[in-house]
Write a protein that holds these residues in place. Structure first.
Motif, PDB file in Angstrom:
ATOM      1  N   ASP A  70       0.858  -1.179   0.000  1.00 29.65           N
ATOM      2  CA  ASP A  70       0.000   0.000   0.000  1.00 29.65           C
ATOM      3  C   ASP A  70       0.895   1.230   0.000  1.00 29.65           C
ATOM      4  O   ASP A  70       1.599   1.503   0.981  1.00 29.65           O
ATOM      5  CB  ASP A  70      -0.909  -0.010   1.234  1.00 29.65           C
ATOM      6  N   ALA A  89      -6.776   2.204  -3.548  1.00 31.19           N
ATOM      7  CA  ALA A  89      -6.935   1.744  -2.171  1.00 31.19           C
ATOM      8  C   ALA A  89      -8.302   2.107  -1.598  1.00 31.19           C
ATOM      9  O   ALA A  89      -8.815   1.400  -0.729  1.00 31.19           O
ATOM     10  CB  ALA A  89      -5.831   2.329  -1.291  1.00 31.19           C
ATOM     11  N   LEU A 367      -4.421   0.160   6.079  1.00 30.70           N
ATOM     12  CA  LEU A 367      -4.104   1.051   4.976  1.00 30.70           C
ATOM     13  C   LEU A 367      -3.904   2.473   5.492  1.00 30.70           C
ATOM     14  O   LEU A 367      -4.270   2.799   6.627  1.00 30.70           O
ATOM     15  CB  LEU A 367      -5.221   1.021   3.936  1.00 30.70           C
TER      16      LEU A 367
END
Length: 390
Positions: A70, A89, A367
């Motif tokens: 990520d 994302a 994330l």
């Protein structure tokens, strides 16, 4: 069980294989036991799916650790059968996808411009983050299981025979190589190196954490996380399998049949340590330290004095992943593909979800936007939010 080179044992099924092969009578500190059944949980927390998609065949039956990356608002994920994709994302929308001609053994690593993978044929491959096209590749001396790591100038990879190799990110030219010692028997898993501007931290299956100068690969210091003890090779396993965790000017590390320790990143001097056995790096949150033990116990320590706060033993021998901190919860995956939610206050089980029948092996990730990313062994990639049930 596949044996290669120095008799590496595949992690993930190590405990089950040991039992099946009649090793359960050995006198290792962690005895080999059958996993407990999935505990019944009164779910007060539930998973709300944000998005989900499939990434090739996932680990495709190989015991790999292909963690998605990520970075910059994009998630990059690869499968063992050579599918590489980039997705937004936030939404999971596909940005680009490539079917590589190689089988993949390690990745995904990356920096601001490039992605890095290691193939089954032991090639380090650099690809463009823009569209996944290959930029260069270099042959490694043997296979790698940990994702290559980069500081933008160097990309560093660590092979299963203990070699650490650094390459120029622009050209692929090898800059230096450090040859570490490996024991006769080790777990078939590996911690990715930590690559800073001046220092590279490499973890080894002989229980040592070694700092190398980033410019030439010269050893600066070493710290012993685990010391081999016992008469048999199994008793003497002391692998460091989880990437150490950097906390300001210190690094926290844990090892199998070793200890949990905090070490000064500049000098290698121990700040504190306590006995522990884990195949994963610790996680921190709210001033506490959380550890998935090798025997399946989840333990919380108070960060200020390392006093044990609670132990959750209802997941014994379920081959847990590294815990992920999500607000007031810990989320942990297991070998049967269950996600378990624990209260950070007392370790009680407050939620559960069966996610992937092929199991979960790579760490769950928070994330940058705070959501939870889960990548199952079958190639199922999903992002969730957690919420309390009404």
């Amino acid at each position: 069980m596949r044996l290669s080179g120095n008799w590496l044992v595949r992690a993930g099924v190590f405990f089950l294989l040991a039992t099946a092969l009649g090793i359960s009578g050995c006198s290792t500190p962690d005895t080999f036991e059958q996993p407990v059944s999935v505990p019944e949980v009164d779910n007060t927390v539930e998973f709300k799916k944000v998005w989900s998609r499939s990434v090739g065949d996932g680990h495709d039956g190989d015991l790999l650790y292909l963690s998605p990356l990520d970075v910059g608002g994009t998630v990059y994920a690869a499968s063992a059968d050579g599918e590489l994709l980039a997705v937004d994302a936030e939404t999971g929308k596909l940005q680009w996808e490539r079917d590589l001609s190689d089988r993949i053994f390690a990745g995904v690593g990356g920096d601001q411009a490039q992605l890095y993978l290691v193939t089954r044929e032991a090639d380090l491959v650099a690809l463009s983050r823009e569209d996944g096209r290959e930029l260069w590749r270099k042959e490694l001396p043997t296979e790698a299981l940990a994702a290559p790591q980069s500081n933008g100038v160097l990309v560093v990879t660590q092979t299963t025979d203990g070699r650490v190799l650094a390459f120029d990110t622009a050209t692929g030219e090898k800059r230096w190589q450090y040859d570490g010692a490996v024991p006769a028997l080790s777990l078939r898993t590996a911690a990715a190196p930590l690559v800073g501007g001046d220092v590279v931290l490499a973890s080894f299956s002989n229980g040592k954490l070694i700092a190398l100068s980033a410019d030439v690969g010269q050893p600066l210091w070493q710290y012993e996380v685990g010391q081999p003890q016992g008469r048999t090779e199994l008793e003497r396993l002391v692998d460091i399998s989880g990437q150490p965790l950097v906390l300001d000017s210190a690094v926290m590390v844990s090892g199998y049949q070793g200890k949990l320790a905090l070490v000064d990143i500049r000098t290698g001097q121990e700040i504190w340590s306590r006995k522990a056995s884990s195949l994963h790096a610790p996680m921190v949150g709210g001033g506490n330290i959380y550890l998935s033990s090798a025997n399946g116990n989840v333990i919380a320590y108070r960060g200020s004095d390392r006093r044990e706060l609670w132990v959750q033993d209802a997941l014994s021998w379920r081959q847990l992943t590294q815990p992920a901190v999500y607000e007031n919860y810990l989320i942990i995956g297991d070998y049967e593909g269950y996600l378990h939610v624990l209260s950070r206050d007392d370790g009680s089980l407050v939620g559960q979800k069966h996610y992937d029948s092929d199991g979960l092996r790579v760490p769950l990730q928070r994330l940058a936007n705070g959501n939870l990313m889960v990548y199952g062994n079958s190639g199922k990639l999903s992002v969730f939010k957690l919420r309390e049930r009404n």
